[in-house]
Scaffold this motif. Structure first.
Motif, PDB file in Angstrom:
ATOM      1  N   UNK A  87      17.803  -5.234  49.243  1.00 56.76           N
ATOM      2  CA  UNK A  87      18.898  -4.340  48.859  1.00 56.76           C
ATOM      3  C   UNK A  87      18.848  -3.980  47.375  1.00 56.76           C
ATOM      4  N   UNK A 132      20.083  -6.709  34.032  1.00 59.73           N
ATOM      5  CA  UNK A 132      19.460  -6.792  32.710  1.00 59.73           C
ATOM      6  C   UNK A 132      20.398  -6.253  31.638  1.00 59.73           C
ATOM      7  N   UNK A 151      16.020  -8.145  35.928  1.00 57.21           N
ATOM      8  CA  UNK A 151      15.647  -7.142  36.928  1.00 57.21           C
ATOM      9  C   UNK A 151      14.161  -7.229  37.238  1.00 57.21           C
ATOM     10  N   UNK A 152      13.367  -7.631  36.247  1.00 52.97           N
ATOM     11  CA  UNK A 152      11.928  -7.780  36.489  1.00 52.97           C
ATOM     12  C   UNK A 152      11.644  -9.012  37.346  1.00 52.97           C
ATOM     13  N   UNK A 185      17.822  -2.078  44.313  1.00 55.53           N
ATOM     14  CA  UNK A 185      17.118  -0.831  44.061  1.00 55.53           C
ATOM     15  C   UNK A 185      16.773  -0.667  42.574  1.00 55.53           C
ATOM     16  N   UNK A 186      16.723  -1.790  41.874  1.00 57.13           N
ATOM     17  CA  UNK A 186      16.210  -1.794  40.505  1.00 57.13           C
ATOM     18  C   UNK A 186      16.989  -0.879  39.564  1.00 57.13           C
ATOM     19  N   UNK A 187      18.333  -0.952  39.618  1.00 56.08           N
ATOM     20  CA  UNK A 187      19.119  -0.132  38.693  1.00 56.08           C
ATOM     21  C   UNK A 187      19.144  -0.764  37.318  1.00 56.08           C
ATOM     22  N   UNK A 188      18.888  -2.060  37.247  1.00 55.37           N
ATOM     23  CA  UNK A 188      18.808  -2.706  35.941  1.00 55.37           C
ATOM     24  C   UNK A 188      20.139  -3.173  35.370  1.00 55.37           C
ATOM     25  N   UNK A 189      21.213  -3.104  36.174  1.00 59.47           N
ATOM     26  CA  UNK A 189      22.508  -3.495  35.624  1.00 59.47           C
ATOM     27  C   UNK A 189      22.571  -4.987  35.305  1.00 59.47           C
TER      28      UNK A 189
END
Lengths: 185, 657
Positions: free
Chosen positions: A28, A36, A50-51, A30-34
């Motif tokens: 689920x 981080x 996120x990485x 989607x790598x939005x980075x929030x």
């Protein structure tokens, strides 16, 4: 930087283990980075949350477990609060930490030693005992003097009593630790 | 009776997991079945022809097709049997695809179940009776609900086609959201300049009756014959006298009210005309902020009005209109973004929504087209745009993409550079969704020609702080996921691309129209691909964002599409009603009236038969839902084609052992 042979490097069992142990569904993300974006420890990390999530998502075990960030994570759960996909990111980090310990991926021994020292004191006294944590940590790492500069200020503020304050239920707390150890073995 | 059975392979859809030949063979043992076969594609032309031939050759008077869902092809096969001279209601369908082959892998079990479903259908068919539709007149007028660009297009197209249009608009002016926009993407042409010829057309077209500042009170009736009650909300101004001169607005002392047209940026008077090109250009008094209406002291507008149009004692008026079709074009509203703490929860003055920023950019807006931030009027040099605020966010129950934000954000970034050349814009995005004609090129221009920095990542927090020079700044903390690093930008102004949802009140309107809607307030179309304009209620059509997120060109297209649907409906001299409706066995009816209370369509009325009360069904209003049938203690009211006898025959067929 090396090229990852993605089809070969992927370890889908690892992904399944992380999902099962953390109870989170990594697809689920989607790598939005929030995670981080809000992470207060991010500036000290060698790999951003996120990485790490991405590495776990792809099943890249080395990348997910062999980083220093896992040991710098404060477990403050800001990432979990911000995640738009309701992933308990901090829970995933916790899972990865425990997997890293089990499977010998710990990248930052001193931090792990500090955690152990802290937990030793809690199991002994039912609560933390700062001077004891320090001594335990020094013994474990042999490099305790590096934090000595902080001692005078901590002493002056009464933050470092010389004797532990034991709580009433310390035997019960010790039993929790014992039960955990038994379950683990 | 002579029944023919046709078991369809549906290519491999059914044949792969059902032995259709065995089903056909088995069905020859059923009562009254004289012919059975299996066919490759029953719905194809040769397939249909084989039905027609079999009917003639074997003198069939009833047909069962075992294939897909009746939703798919019931109408097709009804026409087929009609072609061969059989009443279309002497046909039954057994669904052995969705109910059997697609859901089970065991071929023997599937074959058994299929055979039983065929038995079920043929037993029902033995109790079927020929049914004939009634014909009724159509009122060739259309109601358009909502005066945004989709509704305007639908109304103008219908009027062009010679149809009388009744348009109802909730606010005091038509124009909708498009009237609030400064420019439109990807052409950067002036939104109100493009729109106003159309709004003026609406006001001048003699085929269109416009009820602005009005809402739908109730709708009754059915396709071709709706009765609509419209509440004309009190404007406290006699619009037949008002010339729109604006003297009242100039003199109104209650000036500090939030300006709804300007999205709460800037203030307005208690009596106002929303914007210069408003249609109708008539003044409206808002009672909650008018001193005269609230406290009884003032009355300045009445004194200055040169035509004596102000009427403080005006009350809401309910009018009635007869129409044959309804087009809903109620548009959207932005979701309540103030629940999102990470963006300041609406408490930071210089964190504005995309629509508010449109008003700041617009020459007719509160700042006359000069970008000034709301808190201190500073011209922003550093502007941060944040995408997907309340979109694609499962954690707050909004998993969907709001569709047009990527594009309008690129537009606003370009306009920002046009207005303030020394400014720098940043866009926090997750994915750029620009699939329209010239759309992707447009977002590239924002980056390449206007130097907008796109940062791939979400924003975690916006922290106000005071800079060394005493000016308030907003520290925007996000992530650049491509860089793999947290980033911070000290912004003067933050613009949020707030996600959209169905317009406020959409759910209540849907209830009145008896159409379905989803949890986000969007109306449900009849079929997601093949019937995107129709609803499941005959005669009610959809246009614009009320059906789902779309941009201006798509909204306009759907407005035209809805108008085409209405014109097709009205092109027939008379409409046919579905004969699958309730009917009363007058000998059994005891006149208890239970059916009248449960009927959701007011399709049953009480009549007197030889002095005794009896129920009577108004055939054209009844939708055949069957509630009355289930409620009737006597079994006196039945639904044609689904009578108790027909359903019991099916049950008996299944439960013989």
């Amino acid at each position: 930087m090396e090229v990852i042979q993605l089809d070969k490097a992927r370890n889908t069992n690892f992904l399944k283990e992380v999902e099962a142990e953390s109870g989170q569904k990594l697809s689920t993300c989607y790598q939005c980075g929030n995670c981080t974006a809000g992470c207060p420890g991010g500036e000290f990390y060698d790999r951003q949350v996120s990485q790490i999530m991405r590495a776990a998502q792809l099943g890249l075990k080395e990348e997910a477990l062999g980083n220093r960030s896992l040991w710098l994570c404060l477990a403050c759960s800001t990432c979990s609060a911000r995640c738009p996909n309701e992933i308990d990111v901090a829970g995933v980090m916790e899972t990865l930490r425990s997997m890293a310990r089990r499977e010998g991926y710990v990248n930052d021994r001193p931090i792990e030693s500090f955690w152990k020292a802290f937990l030793d004191m809690v199991s002994m006294n039912g609560r933390t005992f700062e001077a004891g944590v320090m001594a335990d940590y020094m013994l474990r790492t042999g490099r305790g003097w590096s934090n000595l500069a902080m001692a005078p200020a901590a002493l002056a503020k009464g933050k470092m009593p010389f004797f532990p304050h034991r709580i009433k239920g310390r035997k019960e707390v010790a039993r929790i630790f014992k039960r955990y150890a038994e379950k683990r073995s | 009776m002579r029944i023919g059975i046709f078991v369809c392979h549906c290519g491999s859809n059914i044949e792969a997991t059902v032995n259709t030949a065995a089903v056909a063979k088995k069905s020859l043992e059923y009562p009254d079945v004289v012919f059975a076969t299996d066919t490759m594609y029953t719905c194809s032309e040769p397939g249909q022809d084989s039905i027609v031939e079999a009917i003639k050759e074997h003198q069939l008077d009833g047909v069962v097709v075992a294939s897909c869902s009746p939703r798919m092809h019931e109408a097709t096969f009804r026409r087929t049997v009609q072609r061969a001279g059989i009443n279309p209601y002497m046909f039954e369908m057994a669904n052995i695809r969705e109910h059997v082959s697609w859901i089970g892998k065991d071929k023997d079990a599937n074959t058994n179940k299929s055979a039983e479903l065929v038995l079920l259908a043929s037993e029902k068919l033995r109790n079927n009776r020929p049914l004939f539709p009634q014909q009724f007149d159509v009122t060739k007028r259309v109601l358009v609900i909502g005066g945004g660009v989709a509704g305007i297009q639908a109304a103008l197209d219908c009027a062009d086609g010679g149809i009388d249009v009744v348009m109802v608009e909730k606010t005091a002016t038509i124009g909708g959201k498009m009237a609030k926009l400064d420019k439109t993407f990807p052409t950067i042409d002036c939104s109100s300049c493009v729109l106003s010829p159309k709004t003026v057309d609406v006001s001048q077209n003699e085929k269109i009756t416009l009820h602005a500042y009005s809402e739908i009170e109730s709708i009754s009736g059915f396709v071709g014959n709706f009765t609509v009650k419209i509440r004309k909300k009190s404007t406290y101004v006699d619009w037949t006298l008002c010339t729109g001169c604006g003297s009242c607005i100039e003199k109104c002392p209650s000036k500090k009210n939030p300006d709804a047209f300007n999205e709460g940026i800037g203030t307005t008077t208690a009596i106002n005309i929303p914007y210069p090109q408003a249609i109708p250009k008539k003044a409206t008094i808002y009672a909650d902020v008018c001193r005269k209406l609230r406290d009884g002291k003032c009355g300045v507008c009445a004194k200055v009005c040169p035509t004596g149009a102000i009427k403080y004692d005006m009350v809401d008026e309910i009018i009635e209109e007869q129409v044959g079709a309804v087009i809903t074009a109620t548009g959207y509203d932005q979701m309540d973004w103030t629940q999102l703490g990470e963006y300041g929860a609406g408490k930071l003055p210089d964190v504005v929504t995309g629509l508010q920023y449109e008003r700041l950019l617009s020459a007719s807006g509160p700042t006359e087209g000069h970008i000034k931030r709301p808190s201190d009027g500073l011209e922003p040099k550093s502007v941060v745009f944040i995408q997907c605020v309340g979109s694609r966010d499962k954690s707050i129950g909004r998993p969907y993409c709001s569709g047009f934000c990527c594009m309008y954000t690129a537009k606003q970034a370009i306009l920002t550079k046009d207005h303030v050349p020394e400014s720098q814009s940043y866009v926090f995005y997750m994915d750029i969704r620009a699939p329209g004609k010239m759309y992707d090129e447009f977002t590239r221009r924002a980056m390449e020609e206007y130097g907008t920095e796109y940062i791939r990542g979400r924003v975690s927090t916006i922290q106000p702080h005071i800079r060394p020079d005493g000016v308030v700044g907003y520290m925007v903390r996000g992530a650049d996921t491509l860089l793999g690093q947290p980033v911070e930008i000290d912004a003067d102004l933050v613009v949020l691309a707030v996600g959209v949802e169905g317009a406020q009140g959409a759910a209540q309107l849907a209830e009145k129209l008896r159409i379905s809607y989803d949890q986000y307030g969007f109306f449900m179309e009849s079929h997601p691909k093949l019937k995107p304009v129709e609803t499941n209620t005959a005669g009610v059509y959809l246009a614009g964002v009320c059906q789902g997120v779309k941009d201006i060109p798509t909204s306009v297209s759907q407005g035209s599409a809805a108008a085409a649907k209405v014109m097709a409906l009205f092109s027939k001299p008379k409409l046919q009603s579905d004969p699958q409706i309730a009917f009363v066995d007058i000998k059994r009816c005891i006149g208890c009236g239970k059916c009248i209370t449960v009927c959701p369509y007011q399709a049953i009325k009480e009549v007197s038969f030889r002095g005794a009360p009896k129920a009577e069904v108004v055939g054209t209003v009844c939708q055949g839902c069957g509630l009355c049938n289930a409620t009737c203690p006597q079994g006196a009211i039945q639904v044609a084609h689904f009578t108790d006898n027909q359903l019991l025959a099916e049950v008996n067929a299944l439960c013989q052992f």
